[in-house]
Design a protein around this motif. Structure first.
Motif, PDB file in Angstrom:
ATOM      1  N   ASP A   1       5.387  39.225 -28.480  1.00 20.10           N
ATOM      2  CA  ASP A   1       4.654  39.436 -29.619  1.00 20.10           C
ATOM      3  C   ASP A   1       5.323  40.420 -30.614  1.00 20.10           C
ATOM      4  OD1 ASP A   1       2.213  38.950 -30.839  1.00 20.10           O
ATOM      5  OD2 ASP A   1       1.166  39.544 -29.085  1.00 20.10           O
ATOM      6  N   ASN A   2       4.793  40.446 -31.856  1.00 17.54           N
ATOM      7  CA  ASN A   2       5.121  41.398 -32.707  1.00 17.54           C
ATOM      8  C   ASN A   2       4.497  42.921 -32.604  1.00 17.54           C
ATOM      9  OD1 ASN A   2       7.289  40.233 -34.554  1.00 17.54           O
ATOM     10  ND2 ASN A   2       5.797  38.815 -35.243  1.00 17.54           N
ATOM     11  N   LEU A   3       5.110  43.816 -32.624  1.00 16.53           N
ATOM     12  CA  LEU A   3       4.371  45.275 -32.336  1.00 16.53           C
ATOM     13  C   LEU A   3       5.120  46.179 -33.253  1.00 16.53           C
ATOM     14  CD1 LEU A   3       4.361  45.633 -28.266  1.00 16.53           C
ATOM     15  CD2 LEU A   3       2.618  44.552 -30.065  1.00 16.53           C
ATOM     16  N   LYS A   4       4.736  47.142 -33.696  1.00 24.60           N
ATOM     17  CA  LYS A   4       5.188  48.235 -34.365  1.00 24.60           C
ATOM     18  C   LYS A   4       5.824  49.220 -33.638  1.00 24.60           C
ATOM     19  CE  LYS A   4       2.128  47.808 -38.382  1.00 24.60           C
ATOM     20  NZ  LYS A   4       1.323  46.953 -37.737  1.00 24.60           N
ATOM     21  N   LEU A   5       6.749  49.489 -33.744  1.00 21.31           N
ATOM     22  CA  LEU A   5       7.450  50.625 -32.890  1.00 21.31           C
ATOM     23  C   LEU A   5       7.606  52.001 -33.876  1.00 21.31           C
ATOM     24  CD1 LEU A   5       9.517  51.464 -30.467  1.00 21.31           C
ATOM     25  CD2 LEU A   5      11.432  50.884 -32.089  1.00 21.31           C
ATOM     26  N   VAL A   6       7.317  53.059 -33.248  1.00 23.68           N
ATOM     27  CA  VAL A   6       7.164  54.381 -33.679  1.00 23.68           C
ATOM     28  C   VAL A   6       8.054  55.306 -33.153  1.00 23.68           C
ATOM     29  CG1 VAL A   6       5.816  56.206 -34.557  1.00 23.68           C
ATOM     30  CG2 VAL A   6       4.751  53.891 -34.282  1.00 23.68           C
ATOM     31  N   ARG A   7       9.128  55.737 -33.688  1.00 21.81           N
ATOM     32  CA  ARG A   7      10.073  56.913 -33.240  1.00 21.81           C
ATOM     33  C   ARG A   7       9.769  58.080 -33.730  1.00 21.81           C
ATOM     34  NH1 ARG A   7      13.402  55.524 -29.221  1.00 21.81           N
ATOM     35  NH2 ARG A   7      14.137  53.534 -28.984  1.00 21.81           N
ATOM     36  N   PRO A   8       9.494  59.049 -33.269  1.00 17.03           N
ATOM     37  CA  PRO A   8       9.153  60.255 -33.913  1.00 17.03           C
ATOM     38  C   PRO A   8      10.782  60.856 -34.362  1.00 17.03           C
ATOM     39  CG  PRO A   8       8.339  60.492 -31.853  1.00 17.03           C
ATOM     40  CD  PRO A   8       9.212  59.135 -31.728  1.00 17.03           C
ATOM     41  N   LYS A   9      10.636  61.462 -35.434  1.00 19.63           N
ATOM     42  CA  LYS A   9      11.907  62.144 -36.087  1.00 19.63           C
ATOM     43  C   LYS A   9      11.611  63.799 -36.227  1.00 19.63           C
ATOM     44  CE  LYS A   9      13.879  57.947 -36.771  1.00 19.63           C
ATOM     45  NZ  LYS A   9      15.105  57.609 -36.355  1.00 19.63           N
ATOM     46  N   LYS A  10      12.659  64.178 -36.623  1.00 18.77           N
ATOM     47  CA  LYS A  10      12.740  65.596 -36.923  1.00 18.77           C
ATOM     48  C   LYS A  10      11.826  65.686 -38.303  1.00 18.77           C
ATOM     49  CE  LYS A  10      17.038  66.737 -34.564  1.00 18.77           C
ATOM     50  NZ  LYS A  10      18.271  67.322 -34.727  1.00 18.77           N
ATOM     51  N   LEU A  11      11.532  67.111 -38.208  1.00 25.77           N
ATOM     52  CA  LEU A  11      10.489  67.567 -39.511  1.00 25.77           C
ATOM     53  C   LEU A  11       9.260  66.690 -39.635  1.00 25.77           C
ATOM     54  CD1 LEU A  11      13.402  67.941 -41.834  1.00 25.77           C
ATOM     55  CD2 LEU A  11      12.560  69.589 -40.915  1.00 25.77           C
ATOM     56  N   ALA A  12       8.763  66.195 -38.301  1.00 19.72           N
ATOM     57  CA  ALA A  12       7.472  65.715 -38.359  1.00 19.72           C
ATOM     58  C   ALA A  12       7.434  64.202 -38.956  1.00 19.72           C
ATOM     59  CB  ALA A  12       6.360  66.688 -38.795  1.00 19.72           C
TER      60      ALA A  12
ATOM     61  N   ALA B   1       9.418  57.161 -38.236  1.00 13.40           N
ATOM     62  CA  ALA B   1      10.014  55.778 -38.527  1.00 13.40           C
ATOM     63  C   ALA B   1       9.221  54.699 -37.923  1.00 13.40           C
ATOM     64  CB  ALA B   1      11.381  55.753 -38.301  1.00 13.40           C
ATOM     65  N   ILE B   2       8.103  53.923 -38.577  1.00 16.59           N
ATOM     66  CA  ILE B   2       7.321  52.719 -38.223  1.00 16.59           C
ATOM     67  C   ILE B   2       8.047  51.499 -38.860  1.00 16.59           C
ATOM     68  CG2 ILE B   2       5.056  51.805 -38.089  1.00 16.59           C
ATOM     69  CD1 ILE B   2       3.959  54.581 -38.651  1.00 16.59           C
ATOM     70  N   LYS B   3       8.314  50.656 -37.744  1.00 17.52           N
ATOM     71  CA  LYS B   3       8.911  49.301 -38.226  1.00 17.52           C
ATOM     72  C   LYS B   3       8.350  48.430 -37.168  1.00 17.52           C
ATOM     73  CE  LYS B   3      13.248  47.468 -39.890  1.00 17.52           C
ATOM     74  NZ  LYS B   3      14.671  47.637 -39.975  1.00 17.52           N
ATOM     75  N   THR B   4       8.233  47.018 -37.800  1.00 15.32           N
ATOM     76  CA  THR B   4       7.795  46.087 -36.631  1.00 15.32           C
ATOM     77  C   THR B   4       9.153  45.107 -36.149  1.00 15.32           C
ATOM     78  OG1 THR B   4       5.824  45.538 -37.952  1.00 15.32           O
ATOM     79  CG2 THR B   4       6.367  43.738 -36.617  1.00 15.32           C
ATOM     80  N   TYR B   5       8.872  44.729 -34.911  1.00 19.80           N
ATOM     81  CA  TYR B   5       9.938  44.228 -34.223  1.00 19.80           C
ATOM     82  C   TYR B   5       9.318  43.042 -33.395  1.00 19.80           C
ATOM     83  CZ  TYR B   5      13.248  48.230 -35.264  1.00 19.80           C
ATOM     84  OH  TYR B   5      13.831  49.086 -36.110  1.00 19.80           O
TER      85      TYR B   5
ATOM     86  N   LYS C   1      15.017  42.077 -33.809  1.00 19.08           N
ATOM     87  CA  LYS C   1      14.900  42.070 -35.283  1.00 19.08           C
ATOM     88  C   LYS C   1      13.631  41.570 -35.592  1.00 19.08           C
ATOM     89  CE  LYS C   1      16.944  42.283 -40.025  1.00 19.08           C
ATOM     90  NZ  LYS C   1      18.204  42.059 -40.713  1.00 19.08           N
ATOM     91  N   ASN C   2      13.639  39.914 -35.033  1.00 13.05           N
ATOM     92  CA  ASN C   2      12.690  38.944 -35.266  1.00 13.05           C
ATOM     93  C   ASN C   2      12.582  38.081 -34.129  1.00 13.05           C
ATOM     94  OD1 ASN C   2      14.785  37.293 -36.308  1.00 13.05           O
ATOM     95  ND2 ASN C   2      14.778  37.899 -38.114  1.00 13.05           N
ATOM     96  N   LYS C   3      11.668  37.255 -34.299  1.00 13.38           N
ATOM     97  CA  LYS C   3      11.518  36.081 -33.199  1.00 13.38           C
ATOM     98  C   LYS C   3      13.011  35.284 -33.263  1.00 13.38           C
ATOM     99  CE  LYS C   3       8.495  32.440 -31.470  1.00 13.38           C
ATOM    100  NZ  LYS C   3       7.017  32.011 -31.849  1.00 13.38           N
ATOM    101  N   GLU C   4      13.281  34.979 -34.261  1.00 11.97           N
ATOM    102  CA  GLU C   4      14.557  34.051 -34.180  1.00 11.97           C
ATOM    103  C   GLU C   4      15.693  34.573 -33.339  1.00 11.97           C
ATOM    104  OE1 GLU C   4      12.736  34.615 -36.904  1.00 11.97           O
ATOM    105  OE2 GLU C   4      11.476  32.587 -36.755  1.00 11.97           O
ATOM    106  N   SER C   5      16.034  35.830 -33.418  1.00 10.33           N
ATOM    107  CA  SER C   5      17.103  36.589 -32.939  1.00 10.33           C
ATOM    108  C   SER C   5      16.824  36.948 -31.558  1.00 10.33           C
ATOM    109  CB  SER C   5      17.417  37.915 -33.903  1.00 10.33           C
ATOM    110  OG  SER C   5      16.270  38.700 -33.606  1.00 10.33           O
ATOM    111  N   ALA C   6      15.619  36.412 -30.783  1.00 11.20           N
ATOM    112  CA  ALA C   6      15.295  36.777 -29.581  1.00 11.20           C
ATOM    113  C   ALA C   6      16.449  36.303 -28.588  1.00 11.20           C
ATOM    114  CB  ALA C   6      14.001  36.336 -29.278  1.00 11.20           C
ATOM    115  N   GLN C   7      17.123  35.245 -28.908  1.00  7.89           N
ATOM    116  CA  GLN C   7      18.078  34.533 -27.985  1.00  7.89           C
ATOM    117  C   GLN C   7      19.483  35.334 -27.828  1.00  7.89           C
ATOM    118  OE1 GLN C   7      17.049  31.878 -26.095  1.00  7.89           O
ATOM    119  NE2 GLN C   7      15.281  31.975 -27.572  1.00  7.89           N
ATOM    120  N   GLY C   8      19.468  36.259 -28.725  1.00  8.84           N
ATOM    121  CA  GLY C   8      20.817  37.159 -28.809  1.00  8.84           C
ATOM    122  C   GLY C   8      20.765  38.391 -27.930  1.00  8.84           C
TER     123      GLY C   8
END
Length: 678
Positions: A375-386, A389-393, A406-413
């Motif tokens: 599935d497409n989910l959002k990944l949240v990585r805490p960074k310094k200074l509060a 970075a939120i990005k969908t993968y 990066k996306n569904k098409e690149s899931a074979q790699g």
């Protein structure tokens, strides 16, 4: 010169104290004895000299200086090490004890002061009709948890006399052995699986005479009558160190009550020590379910476990529900006729809660099919200074690992990163009203914990991914039979949170006879006005109003089990090589090292990876070895290290239970795992 024959028969004086209630009869009796006299013979000589006609069968010798019982009557005085200066008290082995149950009610009953605590608790549970006694133990309230109460009592009026339920006429409390067949399928007390009230034939199990119904009511039915004033007087932990005080007083299961300075008529707490509630069945476990529910209720009210505002309102709604249902059930209880057991089997199959979580159908299908989630989910990585970075993968969950691309098409790699969740901590981050469905993963790495957040779009997606993460953290995959029940449990909990305001309830909260302050912790009483709380509890109540009484208690227990901190017992420890104190959390399947200042987990160790554990009794240090050459050692500062040692062994013992086995406990195995070699 003295001949060997004369020397061997040399006698010496031994002063014995007899604990009896006969006036005009001496309590200190001198006897002339020899070293080769066995303990049973000493009893016989003493009873003959006292010349009091009574039943002495429950009496035994207690050695005051060495704090031990002389129970091996065939041993000689020489073998026991008894000499002329020994203070031996001839006293009863069964004595009166007051027990504070999880529902805060006190029972007074006769308990064996000479048996190991493990056996004594087993006998107590038989008396109270609580199955699975290995999950409970006895707790002494530590001084730290009583300070607040004492300060309050100085300025308060004399408290009302506590209502104590006397169970001293029960067979076990009379010093007689408990009926070993009490929990056989033909003789077990039966309860109504809907209301939890005992069947008419079951009432006779509790006690004889007029107190039978009162006993059933106090033990199996809930009476949530706590005032805000009562809550304010009780100990409420503010920090992790405060929570550690709650677990400092567990008694040693391998020693007797008398050996641990417990006196007759003392008060102890009977509590569920191990949070693995195996084979909960409403047909047999009305008392057990009620007492677990009550322990959960008080833990939430006293903030011994943290929960969100949304969760607190659900717990309040389920409690408020009991108030209205109790009066209804008490009116119908007497007129309701007893159903045949066979007629309720279908209903029970829906209510039964098992450790595995559901039936084990489709086993062959589980073995051949290796499921995966994508599935497409959002990944949240805490960074310094509060900053975050939120990005969908594109995420792929297979076995016990999550990979993202990066996306569904690149899931074979090759994936951007692969996260192994075995041994990780999984923390829900949910706010249904705000449509926030987050999963916080704390993944063990060499230097601590790697923190990752996943954001889901909706409830269904969250339930599927959350259930997969929970199972993976335990080393199990989605092929496990408990996956679907775990998904349903999460969805059920989310549904309780997802309420809509009932117009009538919202407009007329004053018409409802409810004191909301009795159902939420003091923190929320301060935050909201009474009318606001009532309205919000009634909102949450809409989703639980159709449940039966027992089902509502089971839902409450399930919701409690869903909290991130559920089942953690805290201790203040100092790890070997560390210069500061940390908190150690002990759970049913893992140990967690927690930063005392921030409350953040530092490292997690799973019992499944543990090779061995032992205690250096000289320096009171616990040492544990895990797979991959990982070893830890620590000393316990907030309690005796034996308590942590017993916790670890106890949880491993409980993991060996099976529904296929009969309910006879392997007591020898328990003591082998928990006793230690002190």
């Amino acid at each position: 010169m003295v001949s060997s024959t004369e020397y061997g028969s040399h006698t010496w004086d031994l002063l014995l104290t007899v604990d009896h209630q006969h006036e005009g009869v001496e309590k200190e009796i001198p006897l002339q004895v020899t070293g080769d006299l066995h303990v049973g013979g000493l009893m016989l000589k003493l009873v003959e000299k006292i010349k009091i006609a009574q039943d002495w069968s429950d009496y035994a010798f207690w050695w005051e200086q060495k704090k031990c019982w002389l129970l091996k009557t065939y041993w000689t005085l020489d073998k026991c090490g008894v000499q002329a200066d020994a203070k031996l008290i001839f006293t009863t082995q069964h004595k009166m004890l007051r027990l504070r149950l999880p529902n805060m009610k006190t029972v007074r009953l006769k308990v064996s002061f000479s048996s190991m605590v493990f056996r004594a608790v087993s006998d107590i549970c038989k008396m109270l009709n609580i199955r699975r006694p290995e999950e409970l133990s006895l707790l002494k309230q530590s001084e730290g948890t009583l300070k607040k109460k004492k300060k309050k009592d100085k300025n308060s009026k004399e408290p009302a006399t506590e209502d104590i339920l006397n169970l001293c006429n029960s067979p076990v409390s009379s010093g007689l052995p408990a009926n070993p067949g009490l929990y056989s399928k033909t003789m077990t007390p039966i309860y109504d699986p809907v209301s939890g009230s005992p069947a008419s034939s079951t009432v006779t199990w509790f006690s004889d005479g007029s107190t039978a119904e009162q006993s059933c009511s106090i033990l199996a039915l809930s009476h949530p009558t706590c005032s805000p004033e009562m809550l304010a007087e009780m100990y409420q932990p503010q920090t992790l160190a405060d929570k550690a005080k709650l677990n400092a007083g567990w008694l040693d299961s391998s020693r007797s009550l008398m050996e641990q300075d417990v006196q007759e008529e003392d008060q102890l707490l009977l509590r569920f020590k191990y949070y693995t509630f195996f084979d909960l069945n409403p047909k047999y476990d009305a008392v057990r379910i009620n007492q677990i529910y009550e322990q959960a209720r008080w833990a939430i009210l006293l903030e011994e476990i943290d929960c969100t505002e949304e969760e607190m309102l659900i717990f309040a709604a389920l409690q408020a529900y009991h108030v209205s249902k109790l009066s209804l059930s008490s009116e119908t209880q007497d007129s309701a006729c007893e159903s045949e057991v066979d007629e309720v089997e279908a209903a029970l199959s829906n209510l039964e809660v098992t450790l595995e979580g559901g039936n084990k159908s489709n086993i062959l299908e589980d073995i051949t099919d290796i499921p995966k989630l994508t599935d497409n989910l959002k990944l949240v990585r805490p960074k310094k200074l509060a900053l975050k970075a939120i990005k969908t993968y594109w995420f792929v969950f297979r076995d016990t690992s999550i990979s993202y691309f990066k996306n569904k098409e690149s899931a074979q790699g090759e994936p951007i990163e692969k996260l192994n969740l075995k041994g990780c901590e999984v923390v829900p981050d949910v706010n249904v009203a705000a449509k926030k469905f987050g999963i916080k993963l704390l993944i063990p790495v060499a230097d601590g914990m790697n923190e990752v957040y996943l954001r889901c779009d909706n409830e269904d997606q969250y339930a599927r991914w959350m259930a997969a993460c929970v199972l993976a953290s335990k080393g199990r995959t989605m092929a496990d039979s408990s996956y679907q029940p775990e998904v349903q449990k999460i969805l059920s909990f989310l549904q309780m949170k997802n309420w809509t305001m009932c117009s009538q309830a919202a407009s007329e909260p004053e018409n409802v006879d409810m004191k909301p302050e009795c159902f939420v912790s003091p923190r929320y009483t301060k935050k909201f006005k009474s009318k606001q709380l009532t309205a919000r509890i009634l909102e949450a109540h809409q989703n639980v109003s159709q449940m039966s009484l027992v089902e509502a208690k089971l839902r409450f227990i399930q919701a409690w089990q869903s909290l991130p901190e559920f089942g953690l017992s805290y201790y203040v420890v100092r790890f070997k090589g560390s210069k500061k104190d940390d908190v150690l959390g002990v759970s049913y399947n893992r140990l967690i090292r927690i930063d005392m200042a921030t409350g953040d987990p530092i490292t997690t160790w799973r019992f499944s990876n543990m090779k061995q554990w032992n205690v250096n009794w000289e320096i009171r240090q616990v040492a544990i070895e895990f797979d991959q050459n990982v070893s830890i050692a620590f000393t316990c500062l907030s309690a005796d290290c034996k308590i942590i040692h017993e916790y670890i062994g106890g949880y491993i013992f409980l993991s060996t239970r099976s529904k296929d086995h009969n309910e006879t406990l392997d007591e020898e195995l328990f003591h082998k795992l928990t006793g230690g070699q002190e």
